[in-house]
Enzyme design. Structure first.
Site, PDB file in Angstrom:
ATOM      1  N   ASP A  48       0.851  -1.196   0.000  1.00 35.76           N
ATOM      2  CA  ASP A  48       0.000   0.000   0.000  1.00 35.76           C
ATOM      3  C   ASP A  48       0.886   1.246   0.000  1.00 35.76           C
ATOM      4  O   ASP A  48       1.742   1.413   0.863  1.00 35.76           O
ATOM      5  CB  ASP A  48      -0.906  -0.016   1.236  1.00 35.76           C
ATOM      6  N   SER A  98      -6.968   4.397  -1.261  1.00 38.45           N
ATOM      7  CA  SER A  98      -6.845   2.936  -1.276  1.00 38.45           C
ATOM      8  C   SER A  98      -8.164   2.266  -1.631  1.00 38.45           C
ATOM      9  O   SER A  98      -8.176   1.206  -2.268  1.00 38.45           O
ATOM     10  CB  SER A  98      -6.369   2.442   0.101  1.00 38.45           C
ATOM     11  N   ASP A 149     -10.183  -2.596   6.637  1.00 43.07           N
ATOM     12  CA  ASP A 149      -9.608  -1.427   5.984  1.00 43.07           C
ATOM     13  C   ASP A 149      -9.827  -1.529   4.469  1.00 43.07           C
ATOM     14  O   ASP A 149     -10.148  -2.590   3.934  1.00 43.07           O
ATOM     15  CB  ASP A 149      -8.118  -1.345   6.323  1.00 43.07           C
ATOM     16  N   THR A 151      -8.238  -1.725   1.549  1.00 41.49           N
ATOM     17  CA  THR A 151      -7.678  -2.669   0.585  1.00 41.49           C
ATOM     18  C   THR A 151      -8.246  -4.077   0.728  1.00 41.49           C
ATOM     19  O   THR A 151      -8.740  -4.643  -0.250  1.00 41.49           O
ATOM     20  CB  THR A 151      -6.148  -2.665   0.679  1.00 41.49           C
ATOM     21  N   ARG A 162     -15.644   3.955   2.946  1.00 47.87           N
ATOM     22  CA  ARG A 162     -14.666   3.061   3.554  1.00 47.87           C
ATOM     23  C   ARG A 162     -14.670   3.140   5.083  1.00 47.87           C
ATOM     24  O   ARG A 162     -14.204   2.221   5.748  1.00 47.87           O
ATOM     25  CB  ARG A 162     -13.261   3.403   3.040  1.00 47.87           C
ATOM     26  N   GLU A 329      -1.725  -7.824   1.566  1.00 51.69           N
ATOM     27  CA  GLU A 329      -1.407  -6.392   1.595  1.00 51.69           C
ATOM     28  C   GLU A 329      -0.355  -6.071   2.647  1.00 51.69           C
ATOM     29  O   GLU A 329      -0.513  -6.401   3.821  1.00 51.69           O
ATOM     30  CB  GLU A 329      -2.655  -5.559   1.906  1.00 51.69           C
ATOM     31  N   ASP A 334       2.214   2.596   3.373  1.00 50.67           N
ATOM     32  CA  ASP A 334       1.422   3.807   3.170  1.00 50.67           C
ATOM     33  C   ASP A 334       1.268   4.590   4.469  1.00 50.67           C
ATOM     34  O   ASP A 334       1.425   5.815   4.492  1.00 50.67           O
ATOM     35  CB  ASP A 334       0.048   3.417   2.631  1.00 50.67           C
ATOM     36  N   LYS A 335       0.973   3.880   5.515  1.00 47.28           N
ATOM     37  CA  LYS A 335       0.689   4.573   6.786  1.00 47.28           C
ATOM     38  C   LYS A 335       1.916   5.349   7.267  1.00 47.28           C
ATOM     39  O   LYS A 335       1.807   6.458   7.779  1.00 47.28           O
ATOM     40  CB  LYS A 335       0.231   3.559   7.826  1.00 47.28           C
ATOM     41  N   HIS A 338       2.587   8.399   4.866  1.00 50.38           N
ATOM     42  CA  HIS A 338       1.751   9.556   5.214  1.00 50.38           C
ATOM     43  C   HIS A 338       2.431  10.398   6.287  1.00 50.38           C
ATOM     44  O   HIS A 338       2.328  11.620   6.296  1.00 50.38           O
ATOM     45  CB  HIS A 338       0.392   9.084   5.735  1.00 50.38           C
ATOM     46  N   ASP A 376      -1.213   0.102  -4.742  1.00 59.25           N
ATOM     47  CA  ASP A 376      -2.474   0.765  -5.080  1.00 59.25           C
ATOM     48  C   ASP A 376      -2.268   2.207  -5.525  1.00 59.25           C
ATOM     49  O   ASP A 376      -3.026   2.740  -6.308  1.00 59.25           O
ATOM     50  CB  ASP A 376      -3.460   0.701  -3.909  1.00 59.25           C
ATOM     51  N   HIS A 377      -1.216   2.819  -5.019  1.00 62.48           N
ATOM     52  CA  HIS A 377      -0.904   4.210  -5.370  1.00 62.48           C
ATOM     53  C   HIS A 377       0.434   4.540  -4.742  1.00 62.48           C
ATOM     54  O   HIS A 377       0.911   3.818  -3.864  1.00 62.48           O
ATOM     55  CB  HIS A 377      -1.976   5.180  -4.845  1.00 62.48           C
ATOM     56  N   HIS A 473      -1.270  10.920  -0.727  1.00 60.80           N
ATOM     57  CA  HIS A 473      -1.038  10.128  -1.927  1.00 60.80           C
ATOM     58  C   HIS A 473      -0.688  11.040  -3.095  1.00 60.80           C
ATOM     59  O   HIS A 473      -1.042  12.218  -3.106  1.00 60.80           O
ATOM     60  CB  HIS A 473      -2.295   9.329  -2.299  1.00 60.80           C
TER      61      HIS A 473
END
Lengths: 515, 189
Positions: A48, A98, A149, A151, A162, A329, A334-335, A338, A376-377, A473
């Site tokens: 992610d 996501s 979550d 994903t 979501r 995943e 990602d977390k 960020h 995913d991004h 993102h």
């Protein structure tokens, strides 16, 4: 597809390759003639928020620039465009979240950010995991995030937002808002506003569910799961209580996972997201977080459980054994991105790559497993800058571009007078509160295996200098790697919605009907 | 080519088409193996119970909380936050509310959604009414119309410095002397 004599297959493969033309792209280096093999299993792994530069930085950090992460050793490579669309339209929204991205590869449709398993017009769409499950394939969904979550959710639930994860319903979490700030009317299909945890516990879409998010579930969910034959690891709580707490629930442990042998298994190893590996390593041996499995542990076990499972579905392609579809995943890349936390993001990429290795090793032995690795991004505009330099965001004043007036753009750029290069790690003055602490802001620096002994992380002598562009993102394409039968189909520049069709064809041997 | 060779040629053509579909990822209904049955074309309906609602606040607290007390009801997310500076304001000149500061203590990612609900009680511990505070940071909802300003957080993210919140209490049937906070919604990035 039945096995055919080698000669015939070779002729057909050449004909197909010639006719396809662009199927094998220049950046692909096929190491096997894979189209001739039966595809029984598909393992789809995503980091992610893992952009191209995340992979490069992790390679530099752990393998050195001349090395390779496991994912980079997969023979087929390509790129994936990730954009979303605005709600109730087909108008592109260039930066996805996501939820939208996962819905794209899970169902083949572009949708709005925050949507789970619904299209841009709030219409429920079938997911690949649902279709695989209905066709008799074993299915698994694994994440280091809460399993509710975005994903994981987009493969085995449907929600307008979501945030509708549970344990209880809330208008604010489950119903989109209109322009005037009021909530949309609840849809006729109440599934779309049923908390995701409640859906997961009852729809049986995934046979193996491993991850975090225990706090989203309640004792009646455990009862529903057990009624469907799931082996539930840990405890979802005390049914006598009106609401569950940390005291009433028992998270599953790696030891529980190691012993698991059910045909259907759910293991939730944390009430929230699983613990970041970097933090887990620093905890004392008796810390409960130490009992959590790694993503590689969960991947290996889920493959074992799914591979051993004997399916009794109605779908039959003439194969001797039913296969499985597994999504894995690595959520914390990602977390931590960020949070512009390069150190932990890099460790999470390595942990994800360890999971890739587990899948790859199985696939190499099995010979009938397609492994796909992507993201995913991108997150936060992660980048590698030259040692000793600085970013524009650190400049005292916006750096001038001395080539601005040069149409040929062939002079030597110079920013010698407008920058704010710091002699230590170039943390500049415009980063805001806290910028005086060199640990807070970029460039974050890390040693690599090629650095001399004694060079420390965080020092200006470390060779890997990393920065972030933002805290959110970005719209950058993400890399994709593939191995196994039909892996060459992913060696292309493609849209994330195309992944659905390619995986569908890999599992079912034909095109999805709605495409 | 003789007539006897046609079936083999046709089979070869079909196989080429199948390989093309696999290699290119193109949609091609003609590539379907004859033995394949249709998988589920759309999501199968699943019998679901009605969505669970958060537990209702107690109609009465016995013994009644101390005057001005703001109590936190333990729930699914209370172990993941730090609530500080909790204060009940119930002056005759302003609408009653609970104010405070919340920071996410366990999850290290951004907070996408947070709901804090307050149940207001009178001096005898009888429920007077409720109010709620909503915080959204990402997704379609974050970009759409916002709730009234007093109910929607602005400013720094809950996962960083935390956020100040106010839980308004409109339409109470009396003057509140205490309040009980619950957190029914917490969603992290």
């Amino acid at each position: 597809m039945r096995r055919r004599p080698l000669k015939t297959l070779t002729v057909l493969a050449i004909a197909a390759s010639t006719a396809a033309g662009t199927a094998a792209t220049a950046n692909s280096a096929p190491q096997q003639s894979d189209s001739r093999q039966d595809i029984r299993n598909v393992i789809y792994l995503l980091g992610d928020g893992m952009g191209r530069t995340h992979v490069t930085a992790a390679r530099d950090r752990f393998m050195g620039p001349g090395g390779k992460l496991t994912m980079e050793t997969l023979p087929h490579t390509g790129a994936v465009a990730t954009y979303a669309v605005e709600k109730n339209s087909a108008k592109p929204a260039l930066v996805t979240d996501s939820a939208s991205s996962a819905t794209a590869w899970a169902s083949g449709v572009k949708t709005y950010n925050a949507a789970i398993g619904v299209d841009a017009y709030e219409k429920k769409v079938a997911t690949l995991m649902e279709q695989a499950h209905a066709a008799g394939f074993a299915t698994g969904n694994v994440s280091t995030a809460e399993v509710t979550d975005a994903t994981p959710a987009a493969q085995f639930s449907h929600a307008l937002l979501r945030g509708c994860q549970g344990p209880t319903y809330s208008d604010a979490a489950c119903l989109p808002k209109k322009e005037d700030g009021s909530y949309e009317q609840a849809p006729a299909d109440k599934t779309l506003v049923t908390p995701i945890a409640e859906q997961i516990a009852r729809n049986g879409t995934a046979d193996v569910i491993l991850g975090g998010g225990l706090a989203r579930f309640e004792p009646d969910d455990q009862k529903a799961l057990q009624a469907q034959g799931y082996q539930v690891l840990g405890s979802f709580g005390d049914p006598k209580l009106p609401a569950q707490t940390a005291a009433s629930q028992k998270a599953a442990t790696k030891a529980d996972l190691d012993k698991a042998n059910g045909k259907k298994v759910i293991g939730l190893f944390n009430r929230g997201n699983l613990t970041v590996e970097h933090n887990k390593a620093a905890l004392p041996a008796d810390a409960p977080q130490k009992q959590e499995p790694t993503l590689a542990d969960m991947t290996r076990k889920s493959i074992q459980l799914l591979n051993e499972r004997k399916q009794g579905g109605s779908y039959d392609r003439g194969k001797s054994k039913k296969g499985f579809f597994l999504q894995v995943e690595g959520a914390q890349i990602d977390k931590r991105s960020h949070a512009n936390d390069a150190s932990q993001a890099l460790d999470e990429i390595k942990a994800f790559d360890d999971a890739v290795k587990a899948a790859y090793e199985f696939a190499k032995k099995d010979g009938h497993t397609l492994v796909i690795v992507t993201a995913d991004h991108e997150c936060a505009g992660f980048n590698i800058i030259e040692k000793g330099t600085y970013t524009n965001a650190e400049a005292v004043a916006p750096p001038s571009n001395t080539d601005g007036g040069n149409p040929a753009n062939n002079s030597v750029p110079s920013r010698s007078s407008s920058g704010a290069k710091d002699p230590a790690r170039s943390s500049g003055i415009v980063n805001g509160t806290g910028s005086g602490d060199a640990k807070n802001f970029g460039p974050a620096t890390f040693r690599t295996p090629d650095d001399p002994a004694g060079v420390k992380d965080g020092s200006p002598e470390a060779s890997l200098w990393l920065t972030y562009l933002s805290g959110n993102h970005t719209g950058a394409d993400v890399p994709i790697y593939a191995y196994g039968p039909n892996g060459g189909a992913f060696a292309a520049s493609q849209n994330n919605t195309e992944l659905y069709g390619k995986m569908y064809r890999s599992l079912f041997g034909r095109s999805p009907q709605q495409h | 080519m003789t007539l006897t060779h046609l079936p083999r040629a046709a089979a070869a053509a079909t196989a080429v088409a199948a390989l093309l579909a696999l290699a290119t990822g193109c949609s091609d209904a003609g590539a379907r193996p004859a033995a394949a049955k249709d998988p589920v074309p759309a999501a199968s309906p699943v019998a679901l119970p009605a969505p669970r609602s958060a537990p209702s606040p107690q109609a009465a607290l016995s013994p009644a909380p101390a005057a001005g007390e703001v109590r936190v009801q333990q729930g699914p997310f209370t172990d993941r936050v730090q609530l500080t500076g909790l204060r009940l304001t119930a002056s005759p000149s302003s609408s009653p509310s609970v104010t405070g500061h919340v920071a996410i203590s366990s999850d290290i990612s951004d907070t996408l959604a947070l709901e804090i609900t307050a149940a207001y009680y009178d001096a005898d511990g009888r429920l007077l009414g409720t109010g709620s505070f909503h915080h959204q940071e990402e997704g379609e909802e974050a970009h759409a119309g916002h709730a009234p300003a007093q109910q929607h957080a602005e400013g720094p993210r809950a996962a960083g410095a935390g956020i100040d919140f106010t839980v308004p209490a409109d339409g109470l049937t009396g003057t509140p002397a205490s309040a009980v906070l619950t957190i029914p919604v917490l969603v992290n990035e």
